[in-house]
Design an enzyme around this catalytic site. Structure first.
Site, PDB file in Angstrom:
ATOM      1  CE1 TYR A  48      46.501  40.754  37.929  1.00 31.16           C
ATOM      2  CE2 TYR A  48      48.692  40.674  36.777  1.00 31.16           C
ATOM      3  CZ  TYR A  48      47.543  40.368  37.747  1.00 31.16           C
ATOM      4  OH  TYR A  48      48.013  39.280  38.751  1.00 31.16           O
ATOM      5  CB  SER A  79      51.712  40.319  39.482  1.00 26.87           C
ATOM      6  OG  SER A  79      51.997  39.582  38.166  1.00 26.87           O
TER       7      SER A  79
HETATM    8  P1  NDP Z   1      41.687  33.851  41.957  1.00 28.68           P
HETATM    9  O1  NDP Z   1      40.975  34.252  40.998  1.00 28.68           O
HETATM   10  O2  NDP Z   1      41.701  32.438  42.408  1.00 28.68           O
HETATM   11  O3  NDP Z   1      41.300  34.651  43.575  1.00 28.68           O
HETATM   12  C1  NDP Z   1      41.029  36.056  43.389  1.00 28.68           C
HETATM   13  C2  NDP Z   1      40.618  36.135  44.813  1.00 28.68           C
HETATM   14  O4  NDP Z   1      40.291  37.819  44.928  1.00 28.68           O
HETATM   15  C3  NDP Z   1      39.534  35.754  44.887  1.00 28.68           C
HETATM   16  O5  NDP Z   1      39.390  35.092  46.600  1.00 28.68           O
HETATM   17  C4  NDP Z   1      38.165  36.585  45.008  1.00 28.68           C
HETATM   18  O6  NDP Z   1      37.070  36.463  45.784  1.00 28.68           O
HETATM   19  C5  NDP Z   1      38.905  37.880  45.439  1.00 28.68           C
HETATM   20  N1  NDP Z   1      38.323  39.302  44.915  1.00 28.68           N
HETATM   21  C6  NDP Z   1      38.322  39.664  43.734  1.00 28.68           C
HETATM   22  N2  NDP Z   1      37.678  40.567  43.640  1.00 28.68           N
HETATM   23  C7  NDP Z   1      37.343  41.185  44.873  1.00 28.68           C
HETATM   24  C8  NDP Z   1      36.896  42.155  45.595  1.00 28.68           C
HETATM   25  N3  NDP Z   1      36.530  43.202  44.683  1.00 28.68           N
HETATM   26  N4  NDP Z   1      36.418  42.196  46.843  1.00 28.68           N
HETATM   27  C9  NDP Z   1      37.013  41.129  47.553  1.00 28.68           C
HETATM   28  N5  NDP Z   1      37.586  40.147  47.080  1.00 28.68           N
HETATM   29  C10 NDP Z   1      37.778  40.042  45.758  1.00 28.68           C
HETATM   30  O7  NDP Z   1      43.199  34.205  41.923  1.00 28.68           O
HETATM   31  P2  NDP Z   1      44.607  34.087  42.407  1.00 28.68           P
HETATM   32  O8  NDP Z   1      44.635  33.139  43.641  1.00 28.68           O
HETATM   33  O9  NDP Z   1      45.476  33.728  41.357  1.00 28.68           O
HETATM   34  O10 NDP Z   1      45.056  35.736  42.633  1.00 28.68           O
HETATM   35  C11 NDP Z   1      45.274  36.161  44.029  1.00 28.68           C
HETATM   36  C12 NDP Z   1      46.251  37.324  43.914  1.00 28.68           C
HETATM   37  O11 NDP Z   1      47.393  36.935  43.253  1.00 28.68           O
HETATM   38  C13 NDP Z   1      45.749  38.403  42.966  1.00 28.68           C
HETATM   39  O12 NDP Z   1      46.021  39.751  43.208  1.00 28.68           O
HETATM   40  C14 NDP Z   1      46.633  38.117  41.747  1.00 28.68           C
HETATM   41  O13 NDP Z   1      46.644  39.375  40.761  1.00 28.68           O
HETATM   42  C15 NDP Z   1      47.941  37.748  42.151  1.00 28.68           C
HETATM   43  N6  NDP Z   1      48.649  36.952  41.478  1.00 28.68           N
HETATM   44  C16 NDP Z   1      48.293  35.808  40.933  1.00 28.68           C
HETATM   45  C17 NDP Z   1      49.272  34.844  39.958  1.00 28.68           C
HETATM   46  C18 NDP Z   1      48.816  33.614  39.340  1.00 28.68           C
HETATM   47  O14 NDP Z   1      49.614  33.116  38.742  1.00 28.68           O
HETATM   48  N7  NDP Z   1      47.838  32.935  39.806  1.00 28.68           N
HETATM   49  C19 NDP Z   1      50.445  35.404  39.863  1.00 28.68           C
HETATM   50  C20 NDP Z   1      50.814  36.819  40.263  1.00 28.68           C
HETATM   51  C21 NDP Z   1      49.952  37.455  41.097  1.00 28.68           C
HETATM   52  P3  NDP Z   1      35.409  36.245  45.389  1.00 28.68           P
HETATM   53  O15 NDP Z   1      35.553  34.963  44.144  1.00 28.68           O
HETATM   54  O16 NDP Z   1      34.905  35.888  46.527  1.00 28.68           O
HETATM   55  O17 NDP Z   1      35.467  37.522  44.565  1.00 28.68           O
END
Ligand code: NDP
Length: 256
Positions: free
Chosen positions: A159, A146
């Site tokens: 985070y 991130s």
């Molecule tokens: P979302 O909330 O859209 O997606 C998060 C994903 O993580 C979901 O698919 C969720 O699946 C999954 N997830 C969360 N906890 C678990 C768990 N315990 N086991 C399995 N799956 C899990 O967020 P983003 O797409 O934005 O984020 C994706 C990644 O990118 C993350 O690591 C985030 O920190 C990183 N990121 C995002 C940024 C942004 O601006 N959006 C910027 C920088 C980094 P389910 O719903 O099925 O639990």
């Protein structure tokens, strides 16, 4: 004609959190490059629907119900992938959560939840895929960091700690597994429009404008903006590149 260095035909990738947001954007990219994809998440309906979308691109997709912070579930994920496809070439550690609270009020349980989901999960998944990749003669691991891997933010102590840790963990496994022809790199997304940041924009009303003002590209990213870098780091094009973290951020981290 020689194959494109970005060709992923016949490869199999696990993408944690591949059922939405950035994970689904990367899944689309890998599928378009020819890889079959395992979509690992907790929300079964979301994972099934993402897998159905990916299959429309002409590859196989397998939705799996996995909590990435649970070691037994992670081992089960790798076993199920090998049963379904007989191989495993790429792991993308993308699943992540965020709990916004400054360090003086952050609950210990919330600290553990964020560290376990964002950082310990990357360790568990990498450890679980290693024997298969080593035996196969190589593999690719991509960890998702991130902007908080680089910068701090008062409201995100757990985070930021987890995402800083991702960069250093990536260097550690890159160093120890390079001799096995396993490359490990990280992608550091900038501000991307997903469910995660939509919640952030509700909690912090100034966030939207602050991000626009600070991002040289003058826009939020979208999940498909991450696809190209994910394909590059999954493909033979990056075979001599390991241990680095690539910001994909519209220039956010380029300015002081
Ligand atoms: P979302 O909330 O859209 O997606 C998060 C994903 O993580 C979901 O698919 C969720 O699946 C999954 N997830 C969360 N906890 C678990 C768990 N315990 N086991 C399995 N799956 C899990 O967020 P983003 O797409 O934005 O984020 C994706 C990644 O990118 C993350 O690591 C985030 O920190 C990183 N990121 C995002 C940024 C942004 O601006 N959006 C910027 C920088 C980094 P389910 O719903 O099925 O639990």
């Amino acid at each position: 004609m020689t194959a494109s260095p970005f060709d992923l035909s016949g490869k199999v990738a696990i993408i944690t959190g591949g059922n939405g947001g950035i994970g689904l954007g990367m899944a689309r990219g890998l599928a378009r490059a020819g890889a079959s994809v395992v979509i690992a998440g907790r929300n079964e309906a979301k994972s099934k629907s993402a897998a159905a979308e990916i299959e429309q691109l002409g590859v196989k997709a397998l939705p799996l119900n996995v909590d990435v912070a649970d070691k037994a579930a992670v081992i089960g994920m790798v076993d199920a992938t090998l049963s379904a496809f007989g191989r495993l070439d790429i792991l993308i550690n993308n699943a992540g959560i965020n709990i916004r609270n400054p360090a003086d009020t952050l609950d210990l349980d919330d600290w553990h939840k964020v560290i376990d989901t964002n950082l310990t999960s990357a360790f568990l998944c990498a450890q679980a895929v290693y024997p298969t990749m080593k035996k196969a003669g190589g593999g690719k691991i991509i960890n998702v960091g991130s902007m908080m891997s680089i910068f701090g933010a008062g409201f995100l102590p757990a985070y930021a700690a987890s995402k800083g840790g991702i960069v250093q963990f990536t260097k550690a496994i890159a160093s120890s597994w390079a001799q096995d022809n396993i490359q490990a790199n990280a992608i550091l997304p900038g501000w991307i429009d997903t469910e995660l940041t939509r919640r952030g924009r509700v909690q912090i009303p100034t966030l939207h404008e602050t991000v626009l003002a600070r991002t040289p590209a003058k826009r939020w990213g979208n999940p498909d903006d991450l696809a190209g870098t994910a394909v590059f780091l999954s493909s033979p094009a990056s075979d001599f590149l390991t241990g680095i973290s690539i910001p994909v951020d519209g220039g956010y981290s380029a300015q002081g």
